[in-house]
Write an enzyme that holds these catalytic residues in place. Structure first.
Site, PDB file in Angstrom:
ATOM      1  N   CYS A  46       0.829  -1.215   0.000  1.00  0.00           N
ATOM      2  CA  CYS A  46       0.000   0.000   0.000  1.00  0.00           C
ATOM      3  C   CYS A  46       0.860   1.260   0.000  1.00  0.00           C
ATOM      4  CB  CYS A  46      -0.907   0.022   1.235  1.00  0.00           C
ATOM      5  SG  CYS A  46      -2.064  -1.341   1.321  1.00  0.00           S
ATOM      6  N   ASP A 138     -20.746  12.624 -14.599  1.00  0.00           N
ATOM      7  CA  ASP A 138     -22.170  12.352 -14.376  1.00  0.00           C
ATOM      8  C   ASP A 138     -22.400  11.508 -13.124  1.00  0.00           C
ATOM      9  OD1 ASP A 138     -21.138   9.963 -15.256  1.00  0.00           O
ATOM     10  OD2 ASP A 138     -22.501   9.740 -16.961  1.00  0.00           O
TER      11      ASP A 138
END
Length: 221
Positions: A46, A138
């Protein structure tokens, strides 16, 4: 992805992050967005991923994409971990250029199908998988990729797919295998030859195949 499919409106969740509490749609505004989840703070893969993301954050910004990460630890842990991340990215004197969502109760991980059942923490709880979600202006999901916790992502590939998504959202084209910006693109099958000729002034070339079908049509944009 249970409950979250391409074309679905992305959840307008509220969450605490390393920059304060956000409502996700407000955070995005009219921008594209990329949300990438991480199994845990202070873990090796990570840390390399966030360091790479931080290093090329300007590339996402140039494309009008807002970045946000998620991990199952607290905001306090995120803030501390961010210092390690920026040191690994060789920019120790600057702040992490994007926020990290605190999902310490795993509520968002469950909502979005992010848990990796094969990778567990010291308490036996499933870790978050390495999910990538790209969200359009959107607020609809345009792309999702799910990696196991053990496999780090390729952020150059994420930039490439964003370039494809943004191009194909504007033009009636698709991008072929291994496409990169500047390469030839493919005319979508629903366009007639006459429509293609009028839309693509650089011309359309057709690759011949044994079937004789004229479906491999290329152009430059």
């Amino acid at each position: 992805m249970p409950g979250l499919l391409l074309g679905d409106e992305f959840p307008n969740f509220e969450a605490d992050t390393s920059i304060g509490r956000i409502k996700f749609h407000d955070f995005l505004g009219n921008s594209w967005g990329i949300l990438f989840s991480h199994p845990r703070d202070f873990t090796p893969v990570c840390t390399t991923e966030l360091a790479r993301a931080a290093k090329i954050s300007n590339e996402f910004k140039k494309r009008g994409v807002k970045m946000i990460a998620l991990s199952i630890d607290s905001v306090a842990d995120h803030n501390s971990w961010s210092k390690d991340v920026m040191a690994v990215s060789k920019n120790a004197d600057t702040d992490l250029p994007f926020p990290i969502i605190a999902d310490d109760k795993r509520e968002l991980s469950v909502l979005m199908g992010m848990l990796d059942p094969d990778e567990k923490d010291k308490d036996g709880m499933p870790l978050t998988a390495r999910c990538v979600f790209v969200i359009g202006p959107d607020k609809k999901l345009k792309l999702s990729i799910l990696y196991p916790a053990t496999t780090g992502r390729n952020f150059d590939e994420l930039l490439r797919v964003i370039d494809s998504l943004q191009l194909t959202a504007q033009k009636k084209v698709a991008t072929p295998v291994d496409w990169k910006p500047g390469d030839k693109v493919m005319v979508i099958p629903s366009l007639s030859d006459a429509e293609a000729a009028s839309l693509f002034p650089n011309g359309v070339t057709t690759e011949e195949v044994p079937s004789g079908k004229k479906y491999l049509r290329y152009t430059h944009i």
